[in-house]
Design a protein around this motif. Structure first.
Motif, PDB file in Angstrom:
ATOM      1  N   CYS A  59       0.894  -1.292  -0.007  1.00  0.00           N
ATOM      2  CA  CYS A  59      -0.119   0.024   0.056  1.00  0.00           C
ATOM      3  C   CYS A  59       0.885   1.381   0.050  1.00  0.00           C
ATOM      4  O   CYS A  59       0.518   2.364  -0.021  1.00  0.00           O
ATOM      5  CB  CYS A  59      -0.769  -0.128   1.134  1.00  0.00           C
ATOM      6  SG  CYS A  59      -0.338   0.675   2.553  1.00  0.00           S
ATOM      7  N   CYS A  61       8.772  -1.290   3.158  1.00  0.00           N
ATOM      8  CA  CYS A  61       7.961  -2.262   2.146  1.00  0.00           C
ATOM      9  C   CYS A  61       7.835  -1.689   0.711  1.00  0.00           C
ATOM     10  O   CYS A  61       7.916  -2.447  -0.409  1.00  0.00           O
ATOM     11  CB  CYS A  61       6.504  -2.533   2.734  1.00  0.00           C
ATOM     12  SG  CYS A  61       5.453  -3.390   1.748  1.00  0.00           S
ATOM     13  N   CYS A 117       2.274  -3.385   8.723  1.00  0.00           N
ATOM     14  CA  CYS A 117       1.554  -4.754   8.708  1.00  0.00           C
ATOM     15  C   CYS A 117       2.726  -5.630   8.226  1.00  0.00           C
ATOM     16  O   CYS A 117       3.881  -5.092   7.978  1.00  0.00           O
ATOM     17  CB  CYS A 117       0.194  -4.628   7.745  1.00  0.00           C
ATOM     18  SG  CYS A 117       0.567  -4.910   6.110  1.00  0.00           S
ATOM     19  N   GLN A 150       2.594   2.855   2.478  1.00  0.00           N
ATOM     20  CA  GLN A 150       3.016   3.528   3.767  1.00  0.00           C
ATOM     21  C   GLN A 150       4.233   3.505   4.043  1.00  0.00           C
ATOM     22  O   GLN A 150       4.643   4.367   4.896  1.00  0.00           O
ATOM     23  CB  GLN A 150       1.764   3.146   4.832  1.00  0.00           C
ATOM     24  CG  GLN A 150       0.282   3.608   4.520  1.00  0.00           C
ATOM     25  CD  GLN A 150      -0.174   3.341   5.727  1.00  0.00           C
ATOM     26  OE1 GLN A 150      -0.668   4.127   6.601  1.00  0.00           O
ATOM     27  NE2 GLN A 150      -0.590   2.004   5.718  1.00  0.00           N
ATOM     28  N   CYS A 151       4.852   2.215   4.409  1.00  0.00           N
ATOM     29  CA  CYS A 151       5.929   1.982   4.960  1.00  0.00           C
ATOM     30  C   CYS A 151       7.176   1.978   3.905  1.00  0.00           C
ATOM     31  O   CYS A 151       7.189   1.325   3.225  1.00  0.00           O
ATOM     32  CB  CYS A 151       5.929   1.103   5.888  1.00  0.00           C
ATOM     33  SG  CYS A 151       4.477   0.457   6.583  1.00  0.00           S
TER      34      CYS A 151
HETATM   35  S1  SF4 Z   1       3.970  -3.117   5.383  1.00  0.00           S
HETATM   36 FE1  SF4 Z   1       1.588  -3.051   5.161  1.00  0.00          FE
HETATM   37  S2  SF4 Z   1       1.259  -0.837   5.882  1.00  0.00           S
HETATM   38 FE2  SF4 Z   1       3.491  -1.051   5.345  1.00  0.00          FE
HETATM   39  S3  SF4 Z   1       3.430  -0.349   3.048  1.00  0.00           S
HETATM   40 FE3  SF4 Z   1       3.433  -2.586   3.320  1.00  0.00          FE
HETATM   41  S4  SF4 Z   1       1.388  -3.075   3.000  1.00  0.00           S
HETATM   42 FE4  SF4 Z   1       1.266  -0.986   3.368  1.00  0.00          FE
END
Ligand code: SF4
Ligand code: FMN
Length: 430
Positions: free
Chosen positions: A350, A356, A396, A352-353
């Motif tokens: 997604c 990731c 996450c 956000q982090c």
């Molecule tokens: S770890 Fe989860 S919340 Fe963070 S960018 Fe990846 S998908 Fe998104």
């Protein structure tokens, strides 16, 4: 209509009516004993229902294996705000295809499970969050729900009990990350389906800021049976720590891939050789991903003594996850398979982090480079370092899911990486 493959080693509790479209009809469901567990639950009272589910040892089937009764007990006992039950039907993990079958063949079983769980956690509103691509499944579920409303099993004063519970089917936006419980809540609220930082946990601040419980479709499907027969009855299958039956989604190089409901603790090699009719074309087994694409790969040796329960798979070196067993034969190109998994996660991150978002994209580039014969041995160490930095550092665990297949494949199938690096002969990617 026969269900494609069945095995006499199955214990078909949840999947008993797979292949029988009559089970979708509310009248047939009721004739076969349906909605009696709900009636019994109302007579037992909320706390007794929670105790019974606790006694059964039922663990969440969405991947983490968290005990369902314990999760329900985290909800406030004296509601001062609305409570919500969220049924997670977003099922998008590569290799997983069980929840759609539960919804498609036995929608009332899911609805009854949702109603009992809602009652237990003192929720008057439940949502079934369906993956956006489940067109046929959602239609079947919506029709079943309409029928259940008409017959008085859902809505106001259910079966004259004085209990009100409404259920709404919500169609998701079609993103894998909306299956993560807090991403699901955001999506349900009309926001971007991005996971939230925890704490606060859903039982305190969940959907619409209210106490909420999220459970998987398969978890909730088991609940009517547990209420009907009792927690001890459910424990006749499985192991002490992983009781009950579980749907195993088997795909890959076996003769009879499909959904099989088996007692937890079932030997992996019996699943492949007996239940699934053995390896396709008599090839040798190379590797298995036992719990959906986000868990470590097991090599053939690790598979030999692996029992399919939460602890057994962990002992073998992986995780049971949602029990999606991907079987790979001797001809499988492991590097290509890992690249495809990482490609999936890089696409579904997604964003956000940073570990990731950036890590998954860079990992994909490196894997493509290796596949194309332009990799170096240092790339392997770089990917191991990156995996470490991407694990346990994000909102996450999607980020951890990128690292799992990469690290396990480098540790167990390093020769395949080295062969590609050394030959440098491969061009282009599929
Ligand atoms: S770890 Fe989860 S919340 Fe963070 S960018 Fe990846 S998908 Fe998104
Ligand atoms: C990236 C990601 C995707 C997930 N997708 C699903 C899903 O599609 N279905 C599901 O039930 N759980 C999924 N989960 C797990 C949920 O967050 C949650 O733990 C689960 O729905 C809880 O239900 P259970 O306790 O009955 O297992 C996902 C988790 C993550 C991190």
């Amino acid at each position: 209509m026969a269900y494609p493959y069945v095995s006499d080693r199955e214990v078909r509790v949840l999947s008993k009516y797979f292949g029988d479209p009559m089970q979708r009809r509310v009248d047939t469901y009721v004739e076969r004993g349906g909605y009696q567990a709900l009636k019994k639950a109302f007579e037992m009272g909320q706390d007794a229902v929670i105790d019974e589910v606790k006694a059964s040892g039922l663990r969440g089937r969405g991947g983490a294996g968290f005990p369902a009764g314990l999760k329900w007990s985290f909800m406030p006992k004296q509601p001062t705000k609305p409570h919500y039950l969220l049924c997670n039907a977003d099922e998008s993990e590569p290799g997983t295809f069980k929840d759609r079958e539960l919804l498609r063949w036995d929608p009332h079983q899911v609805i009854e499970g949702v109603l009992i769980a809602s009652y237990a956690i003192r929720a008057k509103q439940a949502y079934i969050y369906c993956r956006g691509e489940f067109f046929e499944t959602t239609q079947i579920l919506a029709k079943a729900l309409e029928d259940a409303y008409e017959k008085g099993y859902v809505g106001k004063d259910i079966m004259g009990s004085g209990n009100d519970i409404d259920i709404t089917v919500h169609v998701g936006g079609g993103a894998y990350i909306c299956g993560e419980e807090t991403g699901l809540m955001n999506s349900l609220e009309g926001r971007r389906g991005q996971p939230r930082v925890k704490p606060p946990f859903p039982a305190a601040v969940g959907a619409f800021g209210m106490p909420s419980t999220v459970n998987n479709v398969e978890t909730l499907s088991a609940v009517p049976h547990i209420v009907t027969h009792g927690g001890q009855w459910y424990r006749q299958w499985g192991t002490e720590k992983s009781p009950g039956t579980k749907l195993f989604c088997v795909s890959g190089h076996v003769n009879k891939p499909g959904n099989y409901e088996l007692p937890l603790g079932f030997p992996l090699m019996d699943l492949i050789n007996d239940v699934c009719g053995g390896m396709k074309d008599g090839k040798a087994l190379k590797a298995v991903i036992p719990g959906g694409s986000s868990v470590p790969i097991l090599d053939a040796q690790e598979c030999a003594d692996c029992n399919l329960d939460y602890e057994g798979v962990q002992t073998a070196g992986s995780m049971l996850g949602c029990a999606s067993v991907i079987v790979m034969d001797e001809d499988t190109d492991i590097v290509k398979q890992v690249r495809r998994m990482v490609q999936f996660y890089a696409h579904e991150s997604c964003g956000q982090c940073t570990p990731c978002r950036e890590g998954s994209a860079w990992m994909l580039q490196i894997l493509k480079r290796i596949e194309e014969g332009r990799g170096t041995e240092e790339d392997l160490q770089t990917m191991l370092d990156m995996s470490r930095q991407m694990t346990g550092t994000t909102i996450c665990v999607l980020s951890d899911s990128v690292g799992a297949p990469v690290v396990s494949s480098i540790n167990k199938f390093k020769d395949e990486y080295l062969a590609l690096i050394r030959r440098g002969e491969r061009v282009g990617v599929a």
